[in-house]
Design an enzyme around this catalytic site. Sequence first.
Site, short mmCIF file in Angstrom:
data_model
loop_
_atom_site.label_atom_id
_atom_site.label_comp_id
_atom_site.label_asym_id
_atom_site.label_seq_id
_atom_site.Cartn_x
_atom_site.Cartn_y
_atom_site.Cartn_z
CG HIS A 29 -44.10 4.86 -84.06
ND1 HIS A 29 -42.80 5.17 -83.75
CD2 HIS A 29 -44.46 5.71 -85.07
CE1 HIS A 29 -42.39 6.17 -84.53
NE2 HIS A 29 -43.38 6.51 -85.35
CG LEU A 48 -39.09 -0.04 -63.11
CD1 LEU A 48 -37.57 -0.08 -63.02
CD2 LEU A 48 -39.52 -0.70 -64.42
CG ASP A 77 -34.01 7.38 -83.00
OD1 ASP A 77 -35.15 7.50 -83.53
OD2 ASP A 77 -32.99 7.91 -83.47
C1 IPE Z 1 -35.86 11.41 -80.34
O1 IPE Z 1 -35.85 10.75 -81.56
C2 IPE Z 1 -37.24 11.40 -79.76
C3 IPE Z 1 -37.79 10.10 -79.36
C4 IPE Z 1 -37.17 8.94 -79.40
C5 IPE Z 1 -39.12 10.16 -78.85
P1 IPE Z 1 -35.96 11.53 -82.94
O2 IPE Z 1 -35.90 10.50 -84.01
O3 IPE Z 1 -37.14 12.41 -82.94
O4 IPE Z 1 -34.65 12.42 -82.93
P2 IPE Z 1 -33.92 13.17 -84.15
O5 IPE Z 1 -34.97 13.95 -84.86
O6 IPE Z 1 -33.34 12.10 -85.03
O7 IPE Z 1 -32.86 13.99 -83.51
C1 IPE Z 2 -38.42 6.87 -82.37
O1 IPE Z 2 -38.36 6.26 -83.60
C2 IPE Z 2 -39.83 7.07 -81.89
C3 IPE Z 2 -40.32 8.46 -81.97
C4 IPE Z 2 -39.61 9.48 -82.27
C5 IPE Z 2 -41.72 8.67 -81.65
P1 IPE Z 2 -38.33 7.11 -84.94
O2 IPE Z 2 -39.73 7.24 -85.43
O3 IPE Z 2 -37.59 8.36 -84.76
O4 IPE Z 2 -37.53 6.11 -85.89
P2 IPE Z 2 -36.50 6.53 -87.03
O5 IPE Z 2 -35.41 7.30 -86.36
O6 IPE Z 2 -37.25 7.33 -88.03
O7 IPE Z 2 -36.04 5.21 -87.56
MG MG Z 3 -35.62 8.85 -85.04
#
Ligand code: IPE
Ligand code: IPE
Ligand code: MG
Length: 245
Positions: free
Chosen positions: A34, A128, A17
């Site tokens: 991303h 792995l 995240d």
């Molecule tokens: C969880 O992250 C999903 C992934 C890392 C793919 P999110 O950013 O979507 O989670 P929430 O919405 O903050 O709970």
């Molecule tokens: C996690 O990073 C990746 C996905 C959920 C695909 P985020 O896109 O949720 O990044 P933040 O939380 O908005 O910074």
């Molecule tokens: Mg996020």
Amino acid sequence: MKKIAPAVPHHIAIVMDGNGRWATRRFLPRVAGHKQGVESLRRCVKACAARDVRVLTVFAFSSENWNRPVEEVSGLMELMVGALGREVPKLSQDGVRLHFIGERGGLSDKMIAGLVQAETATAHNTRLVLNVCFNYGGRWDIARAAAQLAARGEPLTEANLDAAMALAHVPDPDLFIRTGGEQRLSNFLLWQSAYAELYFSDKLWPEFDEAALDDAIAAFQRRERRYGQTSEQLGAVGPRDQQAA
Ligand code: IPE
Ligand code: IPE
Ligand code: MG
């Protein structure tokens, strides 16, 4: 007395995240975050293999991420298709076996073909196991396992459910890491994380480097995994030392 090195977690699960915030802080579009996240994953896979971690399971796209703006969703899909084409040969050379975990209905034909091809091309690798959870949700996983058992007329026992879950090919995660500062599960591996050690890092996923991974592993090695027992029952020797012995 012989000193036994504490064991490295066999299976690490990561909620990757913080990509969006990483990009926004640099005045870049979220998709750039991303993209950087893919780089960070590549580095993490190499680092895990080098440390003898045997299974790495990452959350790449949740069932709920479809609710994001369409440009971001399509950017993520393109990134995945691109990464499949580019990364798989290198991963395979490094001995990585890929599994894609999640609902495939709703993904493009091109994407599905890429996932299947990547799984087939790396099926012989043993260094792995990399499980990439894409269009995955922990509740989806549990409901799907239950539906499979019901369809086969099998009793809904814990053991049967466990065997029908999407990660039945690997043992449960030992260490569950979430980057990006949030302290929640966001529907990741709800069933499998029953006894995972949780570790939250404030680092955004693109910044999560080898040193950050080592910090997480070191924190794990300081934990005492009691599985319902008492410290005294585990004895003078720490549980991880017992495991290594
Ligand atoms: C969880 O992250 C999903 C992934 C890392 C793919 P999110 O950013 O979507 O989670 P929430 O919405 O903050 O709970
Ligand atoms: C996690 O990073 C990746 C996905 C959920 C695909 P985020 O896109 O949720 O990044 P933040 O939380 O908005 O910074
Ligand atoms: Mg996020």
